[in-house]
Design a protein around this motif. Structure first.
Motif, PDB file in Angstrom:
ATOM      1  N   GLY A  56      11.141 -16.232   9.446  1.00 49.76           N
ATOM      2  CA  GLY A  56      10.964 -15.421  10.647  1.00 49.76           C
ATOM      3  C   GLY A  56      11.141 -16.173  11.957  1.00 49.76           C
ATOM      4  O   GLY A  56      11.261 -15.570  13.012  1.00 49.76           O
ATOM      5  N   LYS A 275       9.025  -5.520  11.869  1.00 47.99           N
ATOM      6  CA  LYS A 275       8.129  -4.870  10.906  1.00 47.99           C
ATOM      7  C   LYS A 275       8.772  -3.604  10.354  1.00 47.99           C
ATOM      8  O   LYS A 275       8.734  -3.347   9.146  1.00 47.99           O
ATOM      9  CB  LYS A 275       6.782  -4.561  11.565  1.00 47.99           C
ATOM     10  CG  LYS A 275       5.923  -5.805  11.714  1.00 47.99           C
ATOM     11  CD  LYS A 275       4.558  -5.517  12.340  1.00 47.99           C
ATOM     12  CE  LYS A 275       3.775  -6.835  12.451  1.00 47.99           C
ATOM     13  NZ  LYS A 275       2.523  -6.676  13.174  1.00 47.99           N
ATOM     14  N   ASP A 278      11.323  -4.562   7.851  1.00 49.43           N
ATOM     15  CA  ASP A 278      10.730  -4.976   6.573  1.00 49.43           C
ATOM     16  C   ASP A 278      10.322  -3.765   5.735  1.00 49.43           C
ATOM     17  O   ASP A 278      10.511  -3.751   4.518  1.00 49.43           O
ATOM     18  CB  ASP A 278       9.507  -5.872   6.822  1.00 49.43           C
ATOM     19  CG  ASP A 278       9.909  -7.291   7.196  1.00 49.43           C
ATOM     20  OD1 ASP A 278      11.067  -7.664   6.922  1.00 49.43           O
ATOM     21  OD2 ASP A 278       9.073  -8.015   7.759  1.00 49.43           O
ATOM     22  N   VAL A 279       9.758  -2.750   6.391  1.00 51.27           N
ATOM     23  CA  VAL A 279       9.339  -1.551   5.667  1.00 51.27           C
ATOM     24  C   VAL A 279      10.558  -0.816   5.103  1.00 51.27           C
ATOM     25  O   VAL A 279      10.578  -0.423   3.932  1.00 51.27           O
ATOM     26  CB  VAL A 279       8.504  -0.620   6.584  1.00 51.27           C
ATOM     27  CG1 VAL A 279       8.313   0.753   5.955  1.00 51.27           C
ATOM     28  CG2 VAL A 279       7.143  -1.256   6.871  1.00 51.27           C
ATOM     29  N   LEU A 282      11.746  -2.703   2.118  1.00 48.58           N
ATOM     30  CA  LEU A 282      10.908  -2.444   0.948  1.00 48.58           C
ATOM     31  C   LEU A 282      11.370  -1.166   0.243  1.00 48.58           C
ATOM     32  O   LEU A 282      11.552  -1.144  -0.979  1.00 48.58           O
ATOM     33  CB  LEU A 282       9.442  -2.317   1.384  1.00 48.58           C
ATOM     34  CG  LEU A 282       8.462  -1.626   0.419  1.00 48.58           C
ATOM     35  CD1 LEU A 282       8.326  -2.414  -0.873  1.00 48.58           C
ATOM     36  CD2 LEU A 282       7.087  -1.466   1.069  1.00 48.58           C
ATOM     37  N   HIS A 283      11.593  -0.109   1.008  1.00 47.35           N
ATOM     38  CA  HIS A 283      12.000   1.164   0.409  1.00 47.35           C
ATOM     39  C   HIS A 283      13.393   1.070  -0.212  1.00 47.35           C
ATOM     40  O   HIS A 283      13.647   1.645  -1.270  1.00 47.35           O
ATOM     41  CB  HIS A 283      11.928   2.286   1.450  1.00 47.35           C
ATOM     42  CG  HIS A 283      10.523   2.681   1.779  1.00 47.35           C
ATOM     43  ND1 HIS A 283       9.836   3.606   1.022  1.00 47.35           N
ATOM     44  CD2 HIS A 283       9.667   2.257   2.726  1.00 47.35           C
ATOM     45  CE1 HIS A 283       8.608   3.733   1.526  1.00 47.35           C
ATOM     46  NE2 HIS A 283       8.490   2.925   2.559  1.00 47.35           N
TER      47      HIS A 283
END
Lengths: 338, 338
Positions: A56, A275, A278-279, A282-283
């Protein structure tokens, strides 16, 4: 203890090598991540978990433009400029259309000859692959490994055709669109919506005879961008001229990126955008896993073949056949142990 | 026995009504198929199984073109021409961008005013929806219902932006691209690859002052098509002029479609293409089911939320989080009974 050259490292070995910036181990780790072997996948997951805390700390820059716009030449000049401040730069390429595997690595390194020799720079084209999802996942993980290895600037280059721009946009902080000052129809070749994604446009090859046209295009693009709605970042996209021959624009573009980071860090957008990314990621991973999970079951693959035959024989509709396969999949999971 | 007007029919009732060509019941059945309620979904599946044996006896025609090319006007004139031979025509629309629901039905019927009043014609726009997959599935099933209701020509219109052309191509026998004779840059606005999908191109508005330009465009397109590779169907795409004012081209286009069907039925392509489409469709439905199946489990949705928080807190990588969610999904299936 005798060291075997070809021995595979443990994930601890990889992680330790990456964290001390070993370029050879970094390259091997990316190869591991791109592997489709199930054993390698477990190792890769394990490795990512070990280094996730060290990721990051970079600025992630996406660069796109139609073929012929001069992406490699631009990145050569831009990369050289950034390293002149002592910054370490990693260049990754997303090219889902590439059918080459090892060949493409050599090909890309040749394309950016000077940059490839620079010890501050790590260049890695994407693995070959037809599925953008898989290629994107590999590039994203490669980016994390590069960050853990101390690269402070990550450049992700995309080939500028199809869906890859959206994919790259979804993993970077700053999106730079390269454009040529053409004759007349400036927007040709650029897919609708790509300009709206750009945080900056650089007009390439703005030197010699092209310079006048480039200035004209700059005014036009700047006007077009003002008409589009304000981005969530609050940043107003800019249009700059660039030349890999005269180095025109390199400093301005880098300064714009630094200014973008300062402003969006202050406003909180920089962190909230990461963020969100990142979400989303994930999906996407979860959907990828769901879509391939059933391939583990041999029985289910046979059921798929049988259903295909029934469907083509009009004994069942595709809709009902799919429903039956889902039930078969559930059964296979219930009967399995993991 | 007293008949309640608003009572829902049984699937047998729907099937029987459709098979005798009742337009009102056909319309209600399409509404049922487009419903997202899980009870309706089961009924819809059941209905499709009951009529599947009566489907396939039509020629399926996809029609696309950029906004402004005159799709509705063309379909009005073309539909009128086909019905003049006593053929029943159904017109379905795929428009994933449409946000309207009931409103869009009225909107589309108004667009094709004369055709909508023709008793030989059934017009039905697609349900509103953002997911192309879902809209496509609905349109495909609506097509099957129309076939069972005796419609011999199915026209599927697409809005000509984004991915919908490919989707429509995957469910039709013949793909017709409408184009305008523009000034100079003929190919503008048409996505790369769309021309290659066309079995025929019709240049619209070829009347009055436009006629000369239209002839010129015809030559240019015909030349461009000759340069592209031969299609799997063995059919050589043609370019025709059309006018909804003078009815120019309507007969030629319809004859070309009939010739296409004759030739490809003889060569076996017609049937093998439909079988390939059915198999592709089976896999698409299966993937759709896989991607939404996990939404049934409340616990799993809570786990997704938890994982999102962990990912944004950098406690776990998106990759590992997705893997854990897959394991949660497996557990949920094992603990469920259906």
């Amino acid at each position: 203890l005798k060291h075997t050259v070809k021995a595979r490292l443990t994930t601890d070995g990889y992680a330790e090598g990456i964290l001390r910036g070993d370029r050879i181990i970094l390259g091997q780790a990316i190869t591991l991540i791109e592997s489709n072997l199930s054993g390698d996948r477990l190792l890769a997951s394990d490795l990512i978990e070990k280094i996730i805390g060290y990721t990051g700390n970079s600025i992630r820059i996406g660069i796109t433009g139609v073929p012929g716009v001069g992406k490699s030449t631009f990145i050569e000049a831009f990369g050289k400029h950034i390293t002149s401040f002592g910054k370490k730069v990693a260049v990754l390429t997303v090219d889902p259309s590439s059918k080459l595997s090892k060949g493409s690595i050599l090909g890309d390194k040749t394309r950016m000859e000077t940059l490839a020799k620079n010890p501050m720079v790590f260049i890695r084209p994407s693995a070959a692959g037809n599925k953008l999802g898989g290629v994107a996942a590999g590039t994203r993980d490669a980016m994390l490994l590069c960050e853990a290895a101390g690269y402070e600037v990550i450049i992700i280059e995309t080939v500028g055709v199809g869906q890859s721009e959206t994919t790259v946009k979804s993993m970077v902080d700053f999106f730079l669109l390269l454009m040529l000052a053409g004759a007349g129809d400036e927007l040709q070749g650029i897919k609708k919506g790509i300009m709206e994604m750009a945080d900056a446009i650089a007009i390439t090859k703005a030197d010699g005879h092209n310079l006048e046209q480039a200035y004209k295009a700059q005014t036009e693009y700047q006007h077009a961008l003002r008409l589009s709605s304000v981005s969530k970042s609050g940043w107003e996209p800019i249009v700059l001229l660039s030349s890999a021959i005269t180095d025109l624009g390199m400093e301005k573009i880098w300064n714009a990126i630094l200014e973008f980071r300062n402003k969006t860090e202050d406003s909180g957008y920089f962190s909230s955008n990461r963020k969100d990314q990142d979400v989303t990621c994930l999906h996407e991973y979860f959907n990828m896993l769901l879509n391939s999970d059933h391939e583990r079951f041999t029985n289910l693959q046979q059921a798929v073949k049988r259903m295909e035959d029934k469907v083509t024989g009009k004994n069942i509709s595709p809709r009902a056949a799919a429903q039956k396969l889902l039930e078969d999949y559930h059964r296979a999971i219930r009967e399995s142990t993991d």
